[in-house]
Design an enzyme around this catalytic site. Structure first.
Site, PDB file in Angstrom:
ATOM      1  N   ARG A  10       0.868  -1.174   0.000  1.00 58.62           N
ATOM      2  CA  ARG A  10       0.000   0.000   0.000  1.00 58.62           C
ATOM      3  C   ARG A  10       0.903   1.221   0.000  1.00 58.62           C
ATOM      4  O   ARG A  10       1.965   1.233   0.643  1.00 58.62           O
ATOM      5  CB  ARG A  10      -0.907   0.008   1.248  1.00 58.62           C
ATOM      6  CG  ARG A  10      -1.861   1.193   1.263  1.00 58.62           C
ATOM      7  CD  ARG A  10      -2.748   1.197   2.501  1.00 58.62           C
ATOM      8  NE  ARG A  10      -3.538   2.417   2.592  1.00 58.62           N
ATOM      9  CZ  ARG A  10      -4.194   2.813   3.670  1.00 58.62           C
ATOM     10  NH1 ARG A  10      -4.150   2.068   4.762  1.00 58.62           N
ATOM     11  NH2 ARG A  10      -4.882   3.934   3.671  1.00 58.62           N
ATOM     12  N   HIS A  11       0.487   2.246  -0.748  1.00 60.55           N
ATOM     13  CA  HIS A  11       1.272   3.488  -0.796  1.00 60.55           C
ATOM     14  C   HIS A  11       1.558   4.025   0.608  1.00 60.55           C
ATOM     15  O   HIS A  11       0.834   3.745   1.561  1.00 60.55           O
ATOM     16  CB  HIS A  11       0.503   4.531  -1.602  1.00 60.55           C
ATOM     17  CG  HIS A  11      -0.851   4.821  -1.021  1.00 60.55           C
ATOM     18  ND1 HIS A  11      -1.031   5.689   0.023  1.00 60.55           N
ATOM     19  CD2 HIS A  11      -2.066   4.295  -1.298  1.00 60.55           C
ATOM     20  CE1 HIS A  11      -2.295   5.710   0.353  1.00 60.55           C
ATOM     21  NE2 HIS A  11      -2.961   4.863  -0.423  1.00 60.55           N
ATOM     22  N   TRP A  16      -4.174  13.189   2.114  1.00 64.05           N
ATOM     23  CA  TRP A  16      -5.546  13.030   2.622  1.00 64.05           C
ATOM     24  C   TRP A  16      -5.637  11.941   3.691  1.00 64.05           C
ATOM     25  O   TRP A  16      -6.552  11.979   4.503  1.00 64.05           O
ATOM     26  CB  TRP A  16      -6.522  12.771   1.465  1.00 64.05           C
ATOM     27  CG  TRP A  16      -6.903  14.034   0.755  1.00 64.05           C
ATOM     28  CD1 TRP A  16      -6.212  15.207   0.753  1.00 64.05           C
ATOM     29  CD2 TRP A  16      -8.072  14.248  -0.040  1.00 64.05           C
ATOM     30  NE1 TRP A  16      -6.872  16.135  -0.012  1.00 64.05           N
ATOM     31  CE2 TRP A  16      -8.015  15.567  -0.514  1.00 64.05           C
ATOM     32  CE3 TRP A  16      -9.143  13.445  -0.417  1.00 64.05           C
ATOM     33  CZ2 TRP A  16      -9.004  16.110  -1.338  1.00 64.05           C
ATOM     34  CZ3 TRP A  16     -10.127  13.980  -1.238  1.00 64.05           C
ATOM     35  CH2 TRP A  16     -10.058  15.309  -1.689  1.00 64.05           C
ATOM     36  N   ARG A  62      -0.174   8.449  -5.638  1.00 61.37           N
ATOM     37  CA  ARG A  62       0.347   7.988  -4.340  1.00 61.37           C
ATOM     38  C   ARG A  62       0.912   6.571  -4.437  1.00 61.37           C
ATOM     39  O   ARG A  62       1.903   6.254  -3.777  1.00 61.37           O
ATOM     40  CB  ARG A  62      -0.718   8.121  -3.244  1.00 61.37           C
ATOM     41  CG  ARG A  62      -2.039   7.395  -3.472  1.00 61.37           C
ATOM     42  CD  ARG A  62      -3.064   7.917  -2.459  1.00 61.37           C
ATOM     43  NE  ARG A  62      -4.354   7.230  -2.427  1.00 61.37           N
ATOM     44  CZ  ARG A  62      -5.393   7.496  -3.224  1.00 61.37           C
ATOM     45  NH1 ARG A  62      -5.276   8.397  -4.197  1.00 61.37           N
ATOM     46  NH2 ARG A  62      -6.546   6.867  -3.077  1.00 61.37           N
ATOM     47  N   GLU A  89      -7.710   2.630  -5.985  1.00 56.51           N
ATOM     48  CA  GLU A  89      -8.446   2.501  -4.728  1.00 56.51           C
ATOM     49  C   GLU A  89      -9.922   2.314  -5.048  1.00 56.51           C
ATOM     50  O   GLU A  89     -10.397   2.666  -6.133  1.00 56.51           O
ATOM     51  CB  GLU A  89      -8.221   3.745  -3.863  1.00 56.51           C
ATOM     52  CG  GLU A  89      -8.945   3.744  -2.514  1.00 56.51           C
ATOM     53  CD  GLU A  89      -8.681   2.509  -1.668  1.00 56.51           C
ATOM     54  OE1 GLU A  89      -8.908   1.380  -2.189  1.00 56.51           O
ATOM     55  OE2 GLU A  89      -8.285   2.635  -0.504  1.00 56.51           O
ATOM     56  N   TYR A  92     -14.831   5.989  -3.668  1.00 50.71           N
ATOM     57  CA  TYR A  92     -15.566   6.248  -2.426  1.00 50.71           C
ATOM     58  C   TYR A  92     -16.838   7.054  -2.668  1.00 50.71           C
ATOM     59  O   TYR A  92     -17.467   7.547  -1.708  1.00 50.71           O
ATOM     60  CB  TYR A  92     -14.665   6.920  -1.389  1.00 50.71           C
ATOM     61  CG  TYR A  92     -14.379   6.036  -0.185  1.00 50.71           C
ATOM     62  CD1 TYR A  92     -15.438   5.518   0.586  1.00 50.71           C
ATOM     63  CD2 TYR A  92     -13.081   5.716   0.200  1.00 50.71           C
ATOM     64  CE1 TYR A  92     -15.185   4.701   1.680  1.00 50.71           C
ATOM     65  CE2 TYR A  92     -12.823   4.904   1.296  1.00 50.71           C
ATOM     66  CZ  TYR A  92     -13.877   4.391   2.036  1.00 50.71           C
ATOM     67  OH  TYR A  92     -13.630   3.578   3.128  1.00 50.71           O
ATOM     68  N   LYS A 100     -13.412  12.041   7.632  1.00 51.40           N
ATOM     69  CA  LYS A 100     -13.885  10.755   8.169  1.00 51.40           C
ATOM     70  C   LYS A 100     -14.519  10.922   9.553  1.00 51.40           C
ATOM     71  O   LYS A 100     -15.579  10.343   9.827  1.00 51.40           O
ATOM     72  CB  LYS A 100     -12.745   9.731   8.194  1.00 51.40           C
ATOM     73  CG  LYS A 100     -12.349   9.291   6.791  1.00 51.40           C
ATOM     74  CD  LYS A 100     -11.271   8.215   6.719  1.00 51.40           C
ATOM     75  CE  LYS A 100     -10.869   8.017   5.253  1.00 51.40           C
ATOM     76  NZ  LYS A 100      -9.820   7.015   5.038  1.00 51.40           N
ATOM     77  N   ARG A 116     -17.252   2.034   5.088  1.00 49.53           N
ATOM     78  CA  ARG A 116     -15.802   1.803   4.982  1.00 49.53           C
ATOM     79  C   ARG A 116     -15.450   0.339   4.764  1.00 49.53           C
ATOM     80  O   ARG A 116     -14.503   0.029   4.040  1.00 49.53           O
ATOM     81  CB  ARG A 116     -15.073   2.279   6.260  1.00 49.53           C
ATOM     82  CG  ARG A 116     -14.896   3.771   6.358  1.00 49.53           C
ATOM     83  CD  ARG A 116     -14.035   4.139   7.574  1.00 49.53           C
ATOM     84  NE  ARG A 116     -12.628   3.810   7.404  1.00 49.53           N
ATOM     85  CZ  ARG A 116     -11.801   3.519   8.400  1.00 49.53           C
ATOM     86  NH1 ARG A 116     -12.239   3.476   9.644  1.00 49.53           N
ATOM     87  NH2 ARG A 116     -10.531   3.240   8.151  1.00 49.53           N
ATOM     88  N   ARG A 117     -16.157  -0.554   5.423  1.00 49.76           N
ATOM     89  CA  ARG A 117     -15.639  -1.919   5.489  1.00 49.76           C
ATOM     90  C   ARG A 117     -16.590  -3.017   5.041  1.00 49.76           C
ATOM     91  O   ARG A 117     -16.170  -4.155   4.897  1.00 49.76           O
ATOM     92  CB  ARG A 117     -15.169  -2.214   6.920  1.00 49.76           C
ATOM     93  CG  ARG A 117     -13.868  -1.529   7.299  1.00 49.76           C
ATOM     94  CD  ARG A 117     -12.706  -2.020   6.462  1.00 49.76           C
ATOM     95  NE  ARG A 117     -11.500  -1.254   6.719  1.00 49.76           N
ATOM     96  CZ  ARG A 117     -11.151  -0.165   6.031  1.00 49.76           C
ATOM     97  NH1 ARG A 117     -11.920   0.266   5.036  1.00 49.76           N
ATOM     98  NH2 ARG A 117     -10.033   0.473   6.304  1.00 49.76           N
ATOM     99  N   HIS A 183      -3.579   0.143  -2.989  1.00 54.35           N
ATOM    100  CA  HIS A 183      -4.317   0.925  -1.990  1.00 54.35           C
ATOM    101  C   HIS A 183      -4.951   0.035  -0.929  1.00 54.35           C
ATOM    102  O   HIS A 183      -5.116  -1.167  -1.129  1.00 54.35           O
ATOM    103  CB  HIS A 183      -5.409   1.719  -2.705  1.00 54.35           C
ATOM    104  CG  HIS A 183      -4.867   2.585  -3.777  1.00 54.35           C
ATOM    105  ND1 HIS A 183      -4.570   3.910  -3.591  1.00 54.35           N
ATOM    106  CD2 HIS A 183      -4.501   2.291  -5.058  1.00 54.35           C
ATOM    107  CE1 HIS A 183      -4.055   4.402  -4.712  1.00 54.35           C
ATOM    108  NE2 HIS A 183      -4.000   3.442  -5.617  1.00 54.35           N
TER     109      HIS A 183
HETATM  110  C1  DG2 Z   1      -8.173   5.294   1.718  1.00 55.17           C
HETATM  111  C2  DG2 Z   1      -8.717   4.132   2.486  1.00 55.17           C
HETATM  112  O1  DG2 Z   1      -7.528   4.759   0.610  1.00 55.17           O
HETATM  113  O2  DG2 Z   1      -9.578   4.569   3.452  1.00 55.17           O
HETATM  114  O3  DG2 Z   1      -9.709   6.066   0.066  1.00 55.17           O
HETATM  115  O4  DG2 Z   1      -9.678   7.132   1.976  1.00 55.17           O
HETATM  116  O5  DG2 Z   1      -5.401   3.351   0.622  1.00 55.17           O
HETATM  117  O6  DG2 Z   1      -5.726   5.061  -1.113  1.00 55.17           O
HETATM  118  O7  DG2 Z   1      -5.324   5.750   1.285  1.00 55.17           O
HETATM  119  P1  DG2 Z   1      -5.922   4.751   0.336  1.00 55.17           P
HETATM  120  C3  DG2 Z   1      -9.272   6.239   1.217  1.00 55.17           C
HETATM  121  P2  DG2 Z   1     -10.387   3.602   4.424  1.00 55.17           P
HETATM  122  O8  DG2 Z   1     -11.246   2.692   3.591  1.00 55.17           O
HETATM  123  O9  DG2 Z   1      -9.400   2.863   5.285  1.00 55.17           O
HETATM  124  O10 DG2 Z   1     -11.249   4.575   5.234  1.00 55.17           O
END
Ligand code: DG2
Length: 249
Positions: A10-11, A16, A62, A89, A92, A100, A116-117, A183
């Site tokens: 993971r980066h 952010w 990233r 990633e 979202y 968050k 998130r999960r 990611h």
């Molecule tokens: C994070 C993961 O992704 O967030 O998209 O906010 O790995 O690219 O930093 P990443 C994001 P969470 O799912 O852990 O909240």
């Protein structure tokens, strides 16, 4: 017995991540700490003699920068590179750009953790006119009709697996040491597939930034050790806890 070598990364910490904002497909930079994590990842690869022959990354800086920095430190900056939106990633959705902790306060812990999960609850879709929409971004021309407006983990698995099968597995079969720089959630998708983790159990799995995760795979591409091995297990344990606690005050 171990036949193939796969390293997941993971980066390093992004701007952010540091600000605690939902990121998804927004193309943010690494922080200074994130750059340092990437250098450390390269040192660990070098120390373990894990020298990648090929690297696969997302289309986000990233992950791209993390791979570049780590490979430079490991003196493997010259290897072939493949980049794909399929390692991006998780999208979202309408949460991109939101804080968050504020989102957790507004919607409650249960809804926050579902977004998130959970395996199959996507956040609300992003408006194509949203300032954090990727609509019209030329880098996604190839994704075309498949470009998401939001994604749950199940959606990420569906768009990631074809790339795993068609691009990464063939490299492994050639006995290349493969580095995948991606990611939190796109790597959760891959780990779920590799370890055969259930839809319920994947909820509790978190991936820390910037620590290489080694998977040795047998001839059927099954992990020799379930869950793989973090090259820095102590740092990984602490960082995993921090990801799990994100959004709490
Ligand atoms: C994070 C993961 O992704 O967030 O998209 O906010 O790995 O690219 O930093 P990443 C994001 P969470 O799912 O852990 O909240």
């Amino acid at each position: 017995s171990a036949e193939y070598t796969l390293v997941l990364l993971r980066h390093g910490e992004s701007e952010w991540n540091a600000k605690n904002l939902f990121t998804g497909w927004v193309d943010v930079h690494l922080t200074e700490k994130g750059q340092q994590e990437a250098r450390r990842a390269g040192e660990q690869l070098l120390a373990e003699g894990l020298l990648p022959d090929v690297v696969h990354t997302s289309l986000l800086r990233r992950a791209i920068t993390t791979a570049n920095v780590a490979l430079d430190v490991a003196d493997r900056h010259w290897i072939p590179v493949h980049r794909t939106w399929r390692l991006n990633e998780r999208h979202y959705g309408a949460l991109q750009g939101l804080d968050k902790a504020a989102t957790r306060d507004k919607y409650g812990e249960e809804q926050f953790m579902l977004w998130r999960r959970s395996f199959d609850t996507p956040p609300p879709p992003i408006d194509p006119d949203d300032e954090y929409s990727q609509a019209g971004d030329p880098r996604y021309a190839e994704a075309d009709g498949d470009m998401p407006l939001t994604e749950c983990l199940k959606d990420v698995i569906a768009r990631m697996l074809p790339y795993w099968e068609s691009a990464i597995v063939p490299d492994l079969r050639e006995r290349r040491t493969v580095l995948v720089a991606a990611h939190g959630n796109s790597l959760r998708a891959l780990v779920k597939h590799l370890d055969g983790i259930s839809d319920e159990d994947i909820v509790g799995l978190n991936i820390p930034t910037g620590i290489p995760l080694l998977y040795e795979l047998d001839g059927d591409l099954r992990p020799v050790t379930a869950g793989g091995r973090y090259l820095d297990p102590e740092a990984a344990a602490a960082a995993i806890q921090a990801v799990a606690n994100q959004g709490k005050h």
